[in-house]
Design a protein around this motif. Structure first.
Motif, PDB file in Angstrom:
ATOM      1  N   GLN A  25      16.137  12.945 -17.900  1.00 41.07           N
ATOM      2  CA  GLN A  25      15.543  14.244 -17.553  1.00 41.07           C
ATOM      3  C   GLN A  25      14.061  14.112 -17.268  1.00 41.07           C
ATOM      4  O   GLN A  25      13.505  14.862 -16.479  1.00 41.07           O
ATOM      5  CB  GLN A  25      15.753  15.232 -18.699  1.00 41.07           C
ATOM      6  CG  GLN A  25      17.049  16.003 -18.562  1.00 41.07           C
ATOM      7  CD  GLN A  25      17.211  17.021 -19.643  1.00 41.07           C
ATOM      8  OE1 GLN A  25      16.399  17.101 -20.557  1.00 41.07           O
ATOM      9  NE2 GLN A  25      18.265  17.794 -19.569  1.00 41.07           N
ATOM     10  N   ALA A  26      13.414  13.154 -17.955  1.00 37.57           N
ATOM     11  CA  ALA A  26      11.977  12.958 -17.738  1.00 37.57           C
ATOM     12  C   ALA A  26      11.708  12.105 -16.507  1.00 37.57           C
ATOM     13  O   ALA A  26      10.557  11.782 -16.225  1.00 37.57           O
ATOM     14  CB  ALA A  26      11.355  12.319 -18.964  1.00 37.57           C
ATOM     15  N   GLY A  27      12.768  11.732 -15.791  1.00 34.53           N
ATOM     16  CA  GLY A  27      12.589  10.968 -14.553  1.00 34.53           C
ATOM     17  C   GLY A  27      12.362   9.496 -14.766  1.00 34.53           C
ATOM     18  O   GLY A  27      11.817   8.817 -13.907  1.00 34.53           O
ATOM     19  N   LYS A  28      12.749   8.985 -15.946  1.00 36.60           N
ATOM     20  CA  LYS A  28      12.556   7.555 -16.207  1.00 36.60           C
ATOM     21  C   LYS A  28      13.915   6.878 -16.289  1.00 36.60           C
ATOM     22  O   LYS A  28      14.372   6.483 -17.364  1.00 36.60           O
ATOM     23  CB  LYS A  28      11.781   7.364 -17.500  1.00 36.60           C
ATOM     24  CG  LYS A  28      10.368   7.862 -17.364  1.00 36.60           C
ATOM     25  CD  LYS A  28       9.573   7.707 -18.615  1.00 36.60           C
ATOM     26  CE  LYS A  28       8.150   8.059 -18.302  1.00 36.60           C
ATOM     27  NZ  LYS A  28       7.444   8.789 -19.274  1.00 36.60           N
ATOM     28  N   GLU A  29      14.567   6.771 -15.131  1.00 43.98           N
ATOM     29  CA  GLU A  29      15.921   6.213 -15.096  1.00 43.98           C
ATOM     30  C   GLU A  29      15.945   4.766 -15.558  1.00 43.98           C
ATOM     31  O   GLU A  29      16.874   4.356 -16.262  1.00 43.98           O
ATOM     32  CB  GLU A  29      16.492   6.306 -13.682  1.00 43.98           C
ATOM     33  CG  GLU A  29      17.240   7.579 -13.377  1.00 43.98           C
ATOM     34  CD  GLU A  29      16.324   8.646 -12.834  1.00 43.98           C
ATOM     35  OE1 GLU A  29      15.141   8.328 -12.637  1.00 43.98           O
ATOM     36  OE2 GLU A  29      16.775   9.785 -12.630  1.00 43.98           O
ATOM     37  N   ASP A  30      14.924   4.003 -15.166  1.00 43.07           N
ATOM     38  CA  ASP A  30      14.910   2.583 -15.524  1.00 43.07           C
ATOM     39  C   ASP A  30      14.836   2.411 -17.035  1.00 43.07           C
ATOM     40  O   ASP A  30      15.547   1.591 -17.621  1.00 43.07           O
ATOM     41  CB  ASP A  30      13.764   1.859 -14.820  1.00 43.07           C
ATOM     42  CG  ASP A  30      12.462   2.598 -14.934  1.00 43.07           C
ATOM     43  OD1 ASP A  30      12.519   3.803 -15.235  1.00 43.07           O
ATOM     44  OD2 ASP A  30      11.405   1.990 -14.735  1.00 43.07           O
TER      45      ASP A  30
END
Lengths: 65, 172
Positions: A25-30
């Motif tokens: 959700q925070a945009g830190k897929e890696d």
């Protein structure tokens, strides 16, 4: 072997899924994938130990080398 | 057994505290940038209309605002009034170093350095232009900081609490 290891693995699984969702959700897929991988590796360590015990038991039962 | 439970509670509390303090850093940054912008707007009117000396204007422009930003402007005003040889830029950099609770990052510190370098060295109109430019840049940074805050605050809270729980599960 008690049931506690199973509960431990279930708990780690739930927490890792929460970690994954929060990071995604925070945009830190890696980081989310890295976190899942770390959890998987940790659980794998426990499972490998249990499998080792299973194999030695099988060896003992069937008198294998 | 009770000792274990007590220890687990302490670990979870510590994890939650770490998560919440990291999240507080992200909520505090846009607030401080907003406060700096309102201080600069007040400073602009003090320079343009009342034309009072810089230390006095710096301590007057923080009216109605509390917290580290006020402390920073007051520190700068004190430094300037106590030490006549100090340039506004040096006073600003010293005040930024002295105020420990500021959570500003490098870009806004650089903008403040540029702003203080132009302070008092030009005529009124040029200072007005420079302050407008600083205002615009800070507004952009504030927008970015708010976006970052929305993204990261919930993540850090979840990660703190869940990290504590994960440590408890592994150690229990």
């Amino acid at each position: 072997m008690g049931l506690d290891i199973l509960f431990k693995i279930a708990g780690v699984g739930i927490l890792i899924s929460v970690f994954h969702t929060a990071l995604k959700q925070a945009g830190k897929e890696d980081m989310a994938h890295l976190c899942t991988l770390a959890g998987f590796a940790m659980v794998l360590l426990w499972v490998v130990q249990l499998l080792g015990r299973l194999f030695t038991t099988v060896q003992d039962v069937f008198k294998l080398f | 057994m009770w000792l274990k439970i007590l220890g687990s509670l302490m670990v979870v509390t510590a994890g939650a505290c770490i998560g919440f303090s990291l999240a507080a850093h992200y909520t505090e940054r846009p607030r401080q940038i907003r406060q700096i912008i309102s201080c600069l707007t007040a400073l602009k009117s003090h320079i343009n209309y009342t034309a009072i000396p810089l230390p006095e204007a710096l301590s007057l422009c923080t009216g109605g605002i509390t917290g580290p930003v006020t402390e920073m402007f007051h520190n700068m005003a004190t430094l300037l009034s106590n030490n006549g040889r100090l340039t506004p830029q040096e006073a600003m950099s010293q005040a930024l170093r002295q105020t420990k609770k500021l959570v500003l990052n490098k870009p806004e510190r650089e903008i403040l350095a540029v702003f203080s370098a132009n302070l008092g060295g030009m005529n009124r109109e040029e200072q007005h232009k420079s302050l407008d430019m600083v205002h615009e840049q800070l507004s952009r940074i504030q927008y970015d900081a708010e976006k970052l805050c929305e993204q990261n605050v919930r993540m850090y809270r979840y990660l703190g609490v869940c990290g504590g729980l994960a440590v408890v599960i592994v150690l229990f």
